[in-house]
Write a protein that holds these residues in place. Structure first.
Motif, PDB file in Angstrom:
ATOM      1  N   LEU A  53       0.794  -1.226   0.000  1.00 29.10           N
ATOM      2  CA  LEU A  53       0.000   0.000   0.000  1.00 29.10           C
ATOM      3  C   LEU A  53       0.831   1.283   0.000  1.00 29.10           C
ATOM      4  O   LEU A  53       0.466   2.249  -0.680  1.00 29.10           O
ATOM      5  N   PRO A  54       1.940   1.362   0.758  1.00 36.43           N
ATOM      6  CA  PRO A  54       2.724   2.611   0.692  1.00 36.43           C
ATOM      7  C   PRO A  54       3.195   2.957  -0.712  1.00 36.43           C
ATOM      8  O   PRO A  54       3.108   4.122  -1.135  1.00 36.43           O
ATOM      9  N   ARG A  80       0.167   4.116  -2.762  1.00 38.15           N
ATOM     10  CA  ARG A  80      -0.199   5.495  -2.453  1.00 38.15           C
ATOM     11  C   ARG A  80       0.774   6.482  -3.076  1.00 38.15           C
ATOM     12  O   ARG A  80       0.385   7.555  -3.534  1.00 38.15           O
ATOM     13  N   GLN A  81       2.052   6.096  -3.115  1.00 33.70           N
ATOM     14  CA  GLN A  81       3.048   6.962  -3.730  1.00 33.70           C
ATOM     15  C   GLN A  81       2.841   7.053  -5.237  1.00 33.70           C
ATOM     16  O   GLN A  81       3.004   8.126  -5.835  1.00 33.70           O
ATOM     17  N   PRO A 120      -1.336   8.939  -5.527  1.00 35.22           N
ATOM     18  CA  PRO A 120      -1.756   9.604  -4.288  1.00 35.22           C
ATOM     19  C   PRO A 120      -3.177  10.135  -4.322  1.00 35.22           C
ATOM     20  O   PRO A 120      -3.757  10.408  -3.271  1.00 35.22           O
ATOM     21  N   GLU A 121      -3.735  10.275  -5.501  1.00 34.39           N
ATOM     22  CA  GLU A 121      -5.102  10.796  -5.617  1.00 34.39           C
ATOM     23  C   GLU A 121      -6.175   9.752  -5.348  1.00 34.39           C
ATOM     24  O   GLU A 121      -7.360  10.074  -5.246  1.00 34.39           O
ATOM     25  N   SER A 158      -7.913   6.793  -2.986  1.00 39.23           N
ATOM     26  CA  SER A 158      -8.067   6.258  -1.634  1.00 39.23           C
ATOM     27  C   SER A 158      -8.430   4.773  -1.733  1.00 39.23           C
ATOM     28  O   SER A 158      -9.294   4.400  -2.526  1.00 39.23           O
TER      29      SER A 158
END
Length: 288
Positions: free
Chosen positions: A118-119, A122-123, A126-127, A129
């Motif tokens: 997940l990190p 997200r990187q 990032p937009e 969720s």
């Protein structure tokens, strides 16, 4: 003067939903689980519907319920109608919050495979969720509010083969020279995959008589942590223990690996719109 006929009373949607679910799943208890209510509530809705119609939809039997001829004739249209309604609701949600992706997955996969990724996801996006719900079995994506399913199974969307083999801490591995040595250490098991040891031993040591003994865990991630802590030997699922093996916390004391018929799969029930958040997440996880 034109006189219109009296308008029939509307049948409550909840009553129709309760009947459709019970009829499709074959019982009031299963319908209650799907709808998030008690079996008694489903029964009450169905009885109210039968009273409103003046006709019986289920035959009550000692071993459960069975549809009447009327119920059988009406069920296909109701299933199609509720599938269409669920699809419309999903589209409303997706277009109202287009950058939110809901994933349903097995608890072990959520903790050991998905969470570490997940990190980076997200990187990369990032937009977007990500919402994750852990459950023991894949939901019906036509009805449930999820965009993607991530489970072991058969079919399309394969991410990785399900390869199993014993794993343990390096200190425990020092005591493992032969398969027969498993008789002298605790063999950790997961309740969901209770047959793993039997399957692996059947191929790795078919002539060796060993009855693995040890603790049984309801959470595979906890069993993995206990194996890392030196509590015994666990039947590892390659995709789920890869991170621990890469850092040396777990090792494979034996060379034999068994590939199961199922695989780690990621899929969507509905067509994925090109360029959508769901497609972005699905494509990223498929390459991760």
């Amino acid at each position: 003067m034109t006189v219109s006929p009296p308008k029939p009373r509307d049948i409550p949607l909840n009553a129709l939903r309760a009947f459709e679910s019970a009829a499709r799943l074959g019982g009031f208890a299963a319908a209650g689980v799907e709808l998030g209510v008690t079996p008694g509530a489903v029964t009450a809705h169905v009885k109210a519907l039968e009273a409103e119609l003046g006709a019986t939809l289920f035959e009550r039997q000692a071993k459960g319920v069975a549809l009447t001829a009327l119920g059988q004739r009406c069920l296909p249209q109701l299933v199609g109608a509720f599938d269409a309604l669920a699809g419309a609701v999903q589209r409303l949600r997706a277009e109202a919050a287009p950058r939110v992706v809901h994933i349903a997955t097995l608890p072990a996969i959520a903790q050991l495979w998905l969470s570490p990724r997940l990190p980076q996801l997200r990187q990369a996006a990032p937009e977007i969720s990500i919402s994750i719900t852990a459950m023991e079995a894949p939901p019906n994506l036509k009805r449930a509010p999820f965009d993607l399913c991530l489970f072991y199974g058969t079919g399309q969307g394969r991410l990785a083969e399900d390869v199993i083999f014993p794993v343990c801490s390096p200190s425990v591995a020092e005591r493992m020279q032969r398969v027969e040595d498993l008789a002298d250490v605790p063999c950790l098991s997961d309740a969901t995959w209770a047959q793993d040891w039997r399957v692996w031993l059947g191929q790795a040591a078919p002539v060796v008589s060993i009855l693995p003994r040890g603790p049984v865990f309801s959470l595979y991630a906890l069993a993995v942590e206990e194996a890392v802590n030196g509590a015994g030997v666990l039947m590892g699922h390659e995709a789920l223990v890869a991170r621990h093996m890469a850092r040396g916390a777990l090792v494979a004391p034996f060379g034999t690996r068994v590939t199961l018929p199922r695989s780690l799969r990621l899929w969507a029930a509905r067509p994925v719109v090109r360029g959508s958040a769901v497609e972005t997440v699905q494509r990223w996880l498929s390459k991760a």
